[in-house]
Design a protein around this motif. Structure first.
Motif, PDB file in Angstrom:
ATOM      1  N   ARG D  29       0.809  -1.249   0.019  1.00 19.44           N
ATOM      2  CA  ARG D  29      -0.082  -0.071   0.115  1.00 19.44           C
ATOM      3  C   ARG D  29       0.877   1.321  -0.097  1.00 19.44           C
ATOM      4  N   ILE D  30       1.887   1.174   0.876  1.00 21.89           N
ATOM      5  CA  ILE D  30       2.747   2.511   0.885  1.00 21.89           C
ATOM      6  C   ILE D  30       3.546   2.632  -0.329  1.00 21.89           C
ATOM      7  N   ALA D  31       3.863   1.719  -0.906  1.00 26.23           N
ATOM      8  CA  ALA D  31       4.664   1.857  -2.227  1.00 26.23           C
ATOM      9  C   ALA D  31       3.634   2.238  -3.423  1.00 26.23           C
ATOM     10  N   ALA D  32       2.311   1.610  -3.223  1.00 23.14           N
ATOM     11  CA  ALA D  32       1.503   2.215  -4.345  1.00 23.14           C
ATOM     12  C   ALA D  32       1.163   3.819  -4.017  1.00 23.14           C
ATOM     13  N   VAL D  33       1.030   4.025  -2.731  1.00 22.88           N
ATOM     14  CA  VAL D  33       0.812   5.530  -2.693  1.00 22.88           C
ATOM     15  C   VAL D  33       1.906   6.400  -3.083  1.00 22.88           C
ATOM     16  N   ASN D  34       3.298   5.663  -2.793  1.00 21.03           N
ATOM     17  CA  ASN D  34       4.289   6.403  -3.431  1.00 21.03           C
ATOM     18  C   ASN D  34       4.131   6.561  -4.966  1.00 21.03           C
ATOM     19  N   MET D  35       3.691   5.583  -5.627  1.00 16.91           N
ATOM     20  CA  MET D  35       3.840   5.813  -6.904  1.00 16.91           C
ATOM     21  C   MET D  35       2.854   6.701  -7.444  1.00 16.91           C
ATOM     22  N   HIS D  36       1.554   6.689  -6.719  1.00 16.99           N
ATOM     23  CA  HIS D  36       0.336   7.598  -6.869  1.00 16.99           C
ATOM     24  C   HIS D  36       0.936   9.030  -6.677  1.00 16.99           C
ATOM     25  N   GLY D  37       1.920   9.336  -5.671  1.00 13.43           N
ATOM     26  CA  GLY D  37       2.144  10.691  -5.607  1.00 13.43           C
ATOM     27  C   GLY D  37       3.409  11.024  -6.583  1.00 13.43           C
ATOM     28  N   THR D  38       4.078  10.298  -6.979  1.00 17.36           N
ATOM     29  CA  THR D  38       4.853  10.673  -8.040  1.00 17.36           C
ATOM     30  C   THR D  38       4.148  11.047  -9.323  1.00 17.36           C
ATOM     31  N   LYS D  39       2.998  10.236  -9.658  1.00 17.88           N
ATOM     32  CA  LYS D  39       2.214  10.410 -10.885  1.00 17.88           C
ATOM     33  C   LYS D  39       1.446  11.750 -10.725  1.00 17.88           C
ATOM     34  N   THR D  40       1.132  12.135  -9.501  1.00 21.89           N
ATOM     35  CA  THR D  40       0.412  13.462  -9.046  1.00 21.89           C
ATOM     36  C   THR D  40       1.288  14.684  -9.542  1.00 21.89           C
ATOM     37  N   VAL D  41       2.797  14.528  -9.140  1.00 22.16           N
ATOM     38  CA  VAL D  41       3.774  15.381  -9.471  1.00 22.16           C
ATOM     39  C   VAL D  41       3.629  15.762 -11.004  1.00 22.16           C
ATOM     40  N   LEU D  42       3.650  14.511 -11.755  1.00 24.47           N
ATOM     41  CA  LEU D  42       3.837  14.453 -13.252  1.00 24.47           C
ATOM     42  C   LEU D  42       2.551  15.227 -13.658  1.00 24.47           C
ATOM     43  N   LEU D  43       1.352  14.956 -12.904  1.00 27.35           N
ATOM     44  CA  LEU D  43       0.178  15.427 -13.460  1.00 27.35           C
ATOM     45  C   LEU D  43       0.175  16.862 -13.177  1.00 27.35           C
ATOM     46  N   ILE D  44       0.303  17.453 -12.069  1.00 21.65           N
ATOM     47  CA  ILE D  44       0.502  18.835 -11.773  1.00 21.65           C
ATOM     48  C   ILE D  44       1.444  19.484 -12.886  1.00 21.65           C
ATOM     49  N   ALA D  45       2.527  19.048 -13.232  1.00 15.79           N
ATOM     50  CA  ALA D  45       3.382  19.551 -14.176  1.00 15.79           C
ATOM     51  C   ALA D  45       2.716  19.610 -15.541  1.00 15.79           C
ATOM     52  N   VAL D  46       2.227  18.512 -15.828  1.00 11.71           N
ATOM     53  CA  VAL D  46       1.434  18.602 -17.174  1.00 11.71           C
ATOM     54  C   VAL D  46       0.404  19.594 -17.066  1.00 11.71           C
ATOM     55  N   PHE D  47      -0.550  19.672 -16.143  1.00 11.12           N
ATOM     56  CA  PHE D  47      -1.482  20.705 -15.999  1.00 11.12           C
ATOM     57  C   PHE D  47      -0.879  22.112 -15.899  1.00 11.12           C
ATOM     58  N   ALA D  48       0.112  22.480 -15.534  1.00 12.50           N
ATOM     59  CA  ALA D  48       0.726  23.807 -15.513  1.00 12.50           C
ATOM     60  C   ALA D  48       0.693  24.273 -17.187  1.00 12.50           C
ATOM     61  N   PHE D  49       1.409  23.166 -17.843  1.00 16.19           N
ATOM     62  CA  PHE D  49       1.362  23.564 -19.379  1.00 16.19           C
ATOM     63  C   PHE D  49      -0.123  23.627 -20.002  1.00 16.19           C
ATOM     64  N   LEU D  50      -0.726  22.620 -19.493  1.00 22.66           N
ATOM     65  CA  LEU D  50      -2.043  22.650 -20.130  1.00 22.66           C
ATOM     66  C   LEU D  50      -2.719  23.947 -20.112  1.00 22.66           C
ATOM     67  N   SER D  51      -2.865  24.593 -18.744  1.00 21.66           N
ATOM     68  CA  SER D  51      -3.234  25.816 -18.541  1.00 21.66           C
ATOM     69  C   SER D  51      -2.528  26.968 -18.962  1.00 21.66           C
ATOM     70  N   GLY D  52      -1.250  26.713 -19.099  1.00 19.09           N
ATOM     71  CA  GLY D  52      -0.453  27.854 -19.498  1.00 19.09           C
ATOM     72  C   GLY D  52       0.074  28.829 -18.438  1.00 19.09           C
ATOM     73  N   ARG D  53      -0.136  28.247 -17.049  1.00 19.02           N
ATOM     74  CA  ARG D  53       0.230  28.903 -15.962  1.00 19.02           C
ATOM     75  C   ARG D  53       1.629  28.198 -15.249  1.00 19.02           C
ATOM     76  N   THR D  54       2.696  28.375 -15.659  1.00 22.60           N
ATOM     77  CA  THR D  54       3.705  27.636 -15.475  1.00 22.60           C
ATOM     78  C   THR D  54       4.365  27.984 -14.049  1.00 22.60           C
ATOM     79  N   ASP D  55       3.736  28.947 -13.247  1.00 23.31           N
ATOM     80  CA  ASP D  55       4.048  28.987 -11.745  1.00 23.31           C
ATOM     81  C   ASP D  55       3.423  27.956 -11.042  1.00 23.31           C
TER      82      ASP D  55
END
Lengths: 158, 100, 139, 99
Positions: D29-55
């Motif tokens: 479970r902890i490992a899966a949550v860790n992976m989920h977190g890594t993916k969240t980081v990437l999702l936020i990064a992609v969202f930053a470019f999707l919305s054009g708000r790189t801050d």
């Protein structure tokens, strides 16, 4: 000496993060860097292990090698995951000699092993590393100690 | 134009590798082998997605921040994996090994 | 031999960067997402990571407990002080525009100080909470 | 293209979440949550470019750090049941000691 280069590194980090050059923000940046340096000094965490600045020029050379290894290992694991029949894995638990004299070298070695998919360092002890490998081929490859030799050659050798 | 195509390819392949890793954590039989599947999403998948975004960002603060994200992931994810494996082994969780 | 050498080395590398990043978030609240609350949380996260890796006793020694209490109240004092200062200058409570020589400068100064107060209080309160929780059941 | 990448990342997060829910061990479970977190980081990064708000990338950076601290804290809690047991079994603490 170590503190001077550490503070310089923090200043660079701040400028790269901030990108603002108004006097007010630069002054706040100076205060922030000094506060960070003070707290780090209080925690006693600035030493040759955490910020090995004398080696910093050698890390890119090593990590370019490591990237190649990571990509190769990734392709191998992806093939195993996507193979049609039952996943072709043969998990192994092996013990390999630590073969790094310094603590920092051992940490780099252990983290490099973990970073390449297919191998995970389970335990780092004084003279050996316990590694879980996904397949026999990977384990045999690791047992040759090529990666450790590369670390010694590219980072620690003068 | 070429950069756009290249960054799209990197982004999509990176995201697809993430799904492969996700399949991996369901296909592999025990905790230790699953760590290897997680390794894919932490290394190559993250690298490709961040590189694809960095190509779009060009030379800017955004690119530096992407690089910092990558450096942090690059240092923390193997450390987290190692800490997990160490704790699991320490608590007595036995890996399913190949008996041959 | 420490059983978690890797964790020690990586934590030593990360903690200064986390602290500096927290201060960056603190002072760039008006340019991007961020501000006092987030900065306080990130700052305390750095100290919490230190406590987790190097032991709770070591963590508690970094900022002594009575200092944490003083800091937690100091933040509130800064916040309220800015508000009262603007009252004295003839504006409304927390009316930033009156603080500086012109409206914009006043707003900048006011926001900066209020955010500083929030950041200090949040960081100190987070740490007090963490140490209170983590110390439970210790003899 | 950003949307396609976000969707793929979301699928991965769903797979990680399924593993976190099904276990079977706590470490899974902890490992899966860790992976989920890594993916969240990437999702936020992609969202930053999707919305054009790189801050917004700052948030991704914070998430990468908090995720790591969270895993370390969860492991410590699972291993010892509390936060104050020291990991240094031989009492050999030299560096990292406050001055």
């Amino acid at each position: 000496m170590r503190y001077i280069s550490f503070v310089l590194l923090l200043v660079l980090f701040w400028i790269a993060l901030s990108g603002h050059f108004e006097p007010l923000l630069l002054a706040l940046g100076a205060v922030s860097v000094l506060l960070t340096a003070f707290l780090s000094h209080r925690m006693n965490i600035i030493d040759h292990e955490s910020y090995p600045l004398h080696l910093s020029l050698k890390f890119p050379i090593y990590y370019s090698y490591l990237f190649g290894e990571i990509i190769k290992a990734n392709i191998d694991v992806i093939k195993r995951i996507l193979s049609w029949e039952k996943t072709p894995i043969s998990p192994q638990m092996i013990e390999i000699p630590r073969s790094q004299l310094t603590d920092l070298g051992a940490v780099i070695y252990a983290n490099s092993i973990t970073l390449t998919p297919g191998t995970v360092t389970i335990k780092l002890s004084e003279d050996s590393l316990t590694v879980h490998a996904l397949s026999k081929e990977v384990a045999d490859d690791l047992a040759t100690g090529t990666m450790s030799k590369e670390i010694t050659k590219r980072v620690f050798k003068e | 134009m070429i950069i756009d195509i290249l960054s799209s390819i990197l982004l999509l392949v990176g995201a697809a590798l993430g799904i492969v890793g996700g399949i991996g954590i369901h296909r592999f039989p025990d905790f230790y082998t699953r760590l290897h599947a997680i390794g894919i999403t932490d290394t190559l998948s993250a690298l490709m997605i961040l590189l694809g975004l960095a190509l779009q960002a060009g030379w800017s603060i955004a690119a530096f921040k992407l690089a910092m994200i990558f450096v942090f992931l690059f240092f923390t994810s193997p450390t987290a994996s190692h800490a997990l494996a160490y704790a699991a082994q320490h608590s007595g969780l036995k890996p399913k090994l190949d008996q041959k | 031999m420490k059983p978690n050498l890797i964790l020690h080395v990586i934590a030593k590398f990360l903690i200064p960067l986390i602290i500096l990043f927290a201060l960056y978030v603190q002072f760039h609240g008006d340019f991007g997402p961020g501000g006092g609350f987030q900065a306080g949380v990130i700052f305390s996260a750095a100290i919490i990571l230190y406590s987790l890796v190097f032991g709770l006793e070591s963590g508690e020694k970094i900022i002594p407990h009575h200092w944490l209490r003083i800091l937690a109240s100091l933040g509130v004092v800064i916040y309220a002080g800015v508000g009262i200062e603007s009252l004295f200058l003839g504006g409304n409570y927390l009316d930033y525009t009156i603080l500086g020589s012109n409206q914009i400068a006043g707003q900048h100064l006011g926001i900066l100080l209020v955010e500083l107060g929030v950041g200090i209080t949040v960081a100190a309160a987070m740490l007090i909470l963490f140490f209170a929780f983590a110390g439970r059941g210790r003899e | 293209m950003y949307i396609a990448a976000s969707l793929a990342i979301l699928v991965t997060m769903g797979l990680a979440l399924a593993r976190a829910l099904s276990g079977p061990t706590t470490y899974d479970r902890i490992a899966a949550v860790n992976m989920h977190g890594t993916k969240t980081v990437l999702l936020i990064a992609v969202f930053a470019f999707l919305s054009g708000r790189t801050d917004v990338l700052d948030i991704a950076l914070v998430y990468a750090l908090i995720n790591f601290i969270g895993v370390v804290a969860a492991l410590k809690l699972v291993e010892h049941g509390n936060f104050h047991t020291s990991d240094n079994y031989d009492g050999d603490v030299k560096e990292g000691e406050p001055k």
